[in-house]
Structures are given as structure tokens and as C-alpha cells.
Write a protein that holds these residues in place. Structure first.
Motif, short mmCIF file in Angstrom:
data_model
loop_
_atom_site.label_atom_id
_atom_site.label_comp_id
_atom_site.label_asym_id
_atom_site.label_seq_id
_atom_site.Cartn_x
_atom_site.Cartn_y
_atom_site.Cartn_z
N LYS A 1 -18.30 14.25 11.20
CA LYS A 1 -18.48 15.33 12.18
C LYS A 1 -19.56 16.29 11.74
O LYS A 1 -20.28 16.87 12.56
N SER B 1 -22.39 20.00 29.49
CA SER B 1 -21.80 19.39 28.30
C SER B 1 -22.60 18.15 27.91
O SER B 1 -23.46 17.68 28.66
N LEU C 1 -20.00 12.03 22.59
CA LEU C 1 -18.73 12.59 22.11
C LEU C 1 -17.69 11.54 21.79
O LEU C 1 -16.73 11.82 21.08
N GLN C 2 -17.86 10.31 22.31
CA GLN C 2 -16.85 9.28 22.12
C GLN C 2 -17.51 7.98 21.65
O GLN C 2 -18.68 7.72 21.96
N ASP D 1 -18.24 20.84 13.07
CA ASP D 1 -18.91 19.88 13.96
C ASP D 1 -20.39 20.22 14.01
O ASP D 1 -20.77 21.35 14.35
#
Length: 467
Positions: free
Chosen positions: A180, A257, A263-264, A423
Motif C-alpha cells: 500500500k 475517484s 483500487l482492486q 496508502d
């Protein structure tokens, strides 16, 4: 010296004045004759230089031997040198004596059993050098072949040592990409892991190809397998490029965003599985179409091979048109990925991303070496020696770069730093970046089609340039 230069100058002036007095058609004819004469002179000079080059290669090959007699009287390389350089002599004066063996060899006769007799060296200008040059060049070629086999052994030794060692840096970079603190888009981490899997697949693939037949020395000689390897590498790098493109594009457009691919892990994992699955089906189709002689199977039966410019048949180890397309498209994706990584440093506020991007220079050189060597059908041994060295250096460099990015965001071996963030993507501002020129233009589909179109053009040029 000055007299010779003045004579040349006066001759050129006379020829120039003569040409100017002719009409246009005769001027063109005269110029073509002069060009033809110059080309003939250059051709003769190059033939001379290539035979002299065989002598120089032989000397260099002899330097690797344990004995110190590189240029002796009976050395074939000495014979080539004397054939081309009459002034070269081991005699210090014209009165030096020599044996009957030397005199008979100079006249092209067989070796006598005989006794040593005194005499003078036969002038080299009086000796027909044709047979002597041919035998000497052949001897130099034999030693060159021996040196080539030694170089190939050195390539194998470097490959067995440096490629496994480079996996340490590669796995370290994969670890930091998935952390992260680094703030790497998740899809790019998936693509990098797929790249490692491709490397692990390629190693046994190359071993199987080389062990299948004594006449096969490179995976390039089985083009459809090389195509499969190229597609797997392209898929992994393309996924990394697309993940960075989507993340950078969202921030540049002021989206609220980041995209799901940043993000995944799931979206790009599905893409990788689909691309790898299609590639596996293609590989199985080629193998089972001719299982007894799969090494000779043509890629898609040769349907997509355009006429090779300049010749009527493909060369042994030459890349096919489709394989070249994926090579060039992979290079363009790699360059785009580096541009997005540089911009990612601006967007995240972490300047270490620019250091990380700059440390990919050895990897860029590796790509250039691969392309140049493919144009020469993997026959440049110096580049094959340089490849594992740069791969090892590049893996260590990029591992350090990824560590630097994660470390400044708070990663450490003993837990999170007090001044770091959890992060690496937490500090991104999603307001539109009007002060920066837009890097991402057009959709991902239009970019992919454009890269394939440009790759096709470069692939066709590569077919012409392959030697």
C-alpha cells in the motif's frame, strides 16, 4: 606530397570542365559511368578489407590461447598478413637468410623433407597469393568458429548465473508494487506478476525447444512458440500500461475517484486470465495440428505472412509478421507505461516515482538489444552476452526504485514510519490538473488499435531489415 595533390586537383578540374561542355543527356551518362567506376573501386576495396579482417580476427582469436606465438613464420595469420602487407617482414634487413622450407612455401610448393639451406627471402610481390590467402582465411575461420563456441559457452554460463540472480530483484519489485505504501495501481501490480509468470513459463519452453532437436539452437527457429512467448509478454505489459493510463486519465480529467483497476486486483486479473487463456488455446492448436513434427509448424499456417520484401523465402530464425507486430506493440506499451509512471509521480506528489521511472533505463536497453538481435536472428554474440548483464542490473535498479517510492511513503522493515502515510494514493487531489498538459488523450481502445497499426508498419519494415 603537394605535387600529387596538385596533380589530382588539375585532373578533377579537367574532368569537370569536360563534363560541363556536354549536353544534359551526356552529362548524366558520364556521371553514371563515374559512379559505376567508384562503386567498382569500393567493391574491390571491401573484398580486400574482408580478407584482411579474417587475418585480424585470427589474431584476436589467437590472443585467447595460452601460447604466446601469435604471429610466427608458419602461422596462417602471418601468411594472410604477408599476402596483403608486403612491407611486413620479420626480417630486419634484406640480407636475412631463410630456410628452404620457407622458400618452397613462398613458391606454393609442398613441404620438403629436407635440410636447411641458406638463401634470401623471395620478394612477396613476385608470389601469386591466391592459394595462400584462401588457406590462411580458412584457417582463420576455423579459429573464429572455435572462439564462437567459446563465446556461446560464456553466454550459457552468464545465462545460468545472472538470470536466476535477477529474479531476486524482480520478486522484490513485485513485493513493493503490491504494498500500500508504494501507491501503485493494483492492475499494474497484477500485470507485473503476470510478467514474472511469463518469464517462468519461457524458461522451460526454451529448454524443451533446444532439447527437441540438435539442429535447433534458439526459440526463434520455432516461430509459433516464439509468437506465444511474445503474446504473453505483450499481455502482461499491456495490462500494466492500461492500468496506469486509466488511473492517470481519471485524475487528469478531474474524476471523483480512481478507476476500479487502480483500487482492486480483480478487473485486470480477469483480463490477464482471458488473454493467457486465448494464448494457451492458440498454442495447443499449433502443437496438436502436427504433434510428431511440431517444430516445423507454421504460425497460423502462414496465412498472415505478407510477401517478404527483397527475397522469395524466409530466413532461418527470422521472425514472422505477426510476431514482429506484438514485439513492436509491446515496446510502445512499455514506453507509454513509463510516461504514465512519470506523470503518476506528479499526481501523487511523490517525486521518487520519477527516480523509479529513470531506473528503468537498463530495461529499455534490454528491449533495444532484443530488437537488434532479432533483426540479426540472434546471431550477435556480444548482444547475447550483454542481455543477461543488463537484465540483472535492471532488476536490481528497479527493485531499489520501487523501494525508494515505498520508503518515502512510510514503508520500513520494522513497521511504518511516523512521518509516512499508509496508502501511497491517499494524497492524490482529484481536482482537474489544468496546470499540466494532458498526457492521456483518446480512449484505451483507440490507443490499442493505434499501437497495433504502428506496430504493423514497423513489423513490415523489420521483415525488410532482417539479415
Amino acid at each position: 606530397m603537394m605535387t600529387t595533390k596538385n596533380n589530382y586537383r588539375s585532373h578533377f578540374i579537367i574532368i569537370g570542365e569536360f563534363i560541363l561542355q556536354l549536353d544534359k543527356s551526356h552529362q548524366m551518362l558520364m556521371m553514371s559511368l563515374l559512379v559505376h567506376a567508384a562503386v567498382e573501386k569500393i567493391h574491390t576495396f571491401l573484398q580486400h578489407e574482408m580478407l584482411l579482417f579474417s587475418f585480424l580476427v585470427g589474431v584476436l582469436c589467437s590472443c585467447y590461447r595460452s601460447d604466446s606465438s601469435i604471429l610466427t613464420r608458419h602461422s596462417p595469420h602471418w601468411e594472410v598478413a604477408h599476402a596483403f602487407i608486403p612491407s611486413l617482414s620479420i626480417a630486419k634487413t634484406s640480407s636475412t637468410r631463410t630456410s628452404s622450407l620457407d622458400r618452397r612455401r613462398a613458391r606454393g610448393l609442398d613441404d620438403p623433407p629436407g635440410s636447411r639451406m641458406k638463401g634470401r627471402i623471395t620478394p612477396r610481390e613476385m608470389i601469386p597469393p591466391t592459394n595462400r590467402i584462401a588457406h590462411a582465411a580458412a584457417a582463420a575461420a576455423v579459429e573464429l568458429k572455435s572462439a564462437t563456441s567459446n563465446s556461446q559457452a560464456a553466454v550459457a554460463a552468464l545465462t545460468k548465473t545472472l538470470y536466476p540472480a535477477s529474479m531476486i530483484g524482480t520478486l522484490g519489485e513485485a513485493y513493493f508494487r503490491t504494498s500500500k505504501e508504494m501507491g501503485c495501481p493494483r492492475g499494474a501490480a497484477v500485470g507485473y506478476i503476470a510478467q514474472i509468470l511469463t518469464i517462468l513459463i519461457s524458461i522451460p519452453m526454451i529448454s524443451i525447444v533446444k532439447s527437441s532437436s540438435p539442429d535447433i539452437h534458439s526459440i526463434l527457429q520455432v516461430d509459433w512458440l516464439h509468437f506465444i512467448e511474445s503474446v504473453l509478454f505483450w499481455a502482461s505489459i499491456h495490462v500494466q500500461c492500461m492500468s496506469f493510463r486509466e488511473a492517470v486519465g481519471n485524475v487528469e480529467r478531474g474524476e471523483p475517484s480512481l478507476p476500479a483497476s487502480a483500487l482492486q486486483y480483480t478487473p485486470k486479473t480477469i483480463s490477464i486470465l482471458l488473454l493467457f487463456g486465448v494464448t494457451l488455446v492458440i498454442a495447443m492448436g499449433h502443437y496438436f495440428s502436427n504433434p510428431s513434427s511440431w517444430q516445423n509448424t507454421q504460425l497460423f499456417g502462414g496465412w498472415f505472412n505478407p510477401p517478404t520484401p527483397g527475397r522469395d523465402f524466409p530466413l532461418l530464425g527470422e521472425l514472422s509478421f505477426l510476431t514482429w507486430i506484438f514485439h513492436w506493440s509491446m515496446i510502445m506499451d512499455y514506453i507509454m507505461q513509463l510516461r504514465c509512471m512519470w506523470r503518476w509521480g506528479d499526481l501523487t506528489g511523490n517525486e521518487k516515482w520519477k527516480l523509479y521511472t529513470s531506473l528503468h533505463l537498463p530495461a529499455c536497453l534490454v528491449n533495444g538489444i532484443v530488437l537488434i538481435n532479432h533483426l540479426h536472428r540472434d546471431q550477435i554474440i556480444a548482444l547475447r552476452l550483454l542481455h543477461p548483464i543488463l537484465v540483472f542490473v535492471g532488476s536490481i535498479a528497479t527493485c531499489y526504485g520501487s523501494y525508494a517510492v515505498a520508503h518515502i511513503n512510510g514503508w520500513s522493515m520494522f513497521g511504518r514510519n511516523a512521518n509516512g502515510t499508509v496508502d501511497g494514493m491517499a494524497d492524490i487531489s482529484f481536482s482537474s490538473k489544468d496546470n499540466l498538459p494532458k498526457l492521456i488523450k483518446g480512449s484505451d481502445l483507440s490507443y490499442t488499435l493505434a499501437s497495433f497499426a504502428l506496430g504493423s508498419l514497423l513489423a513490415y519494415c523489420s521483415l525488410y531489415l532482417t539479415v
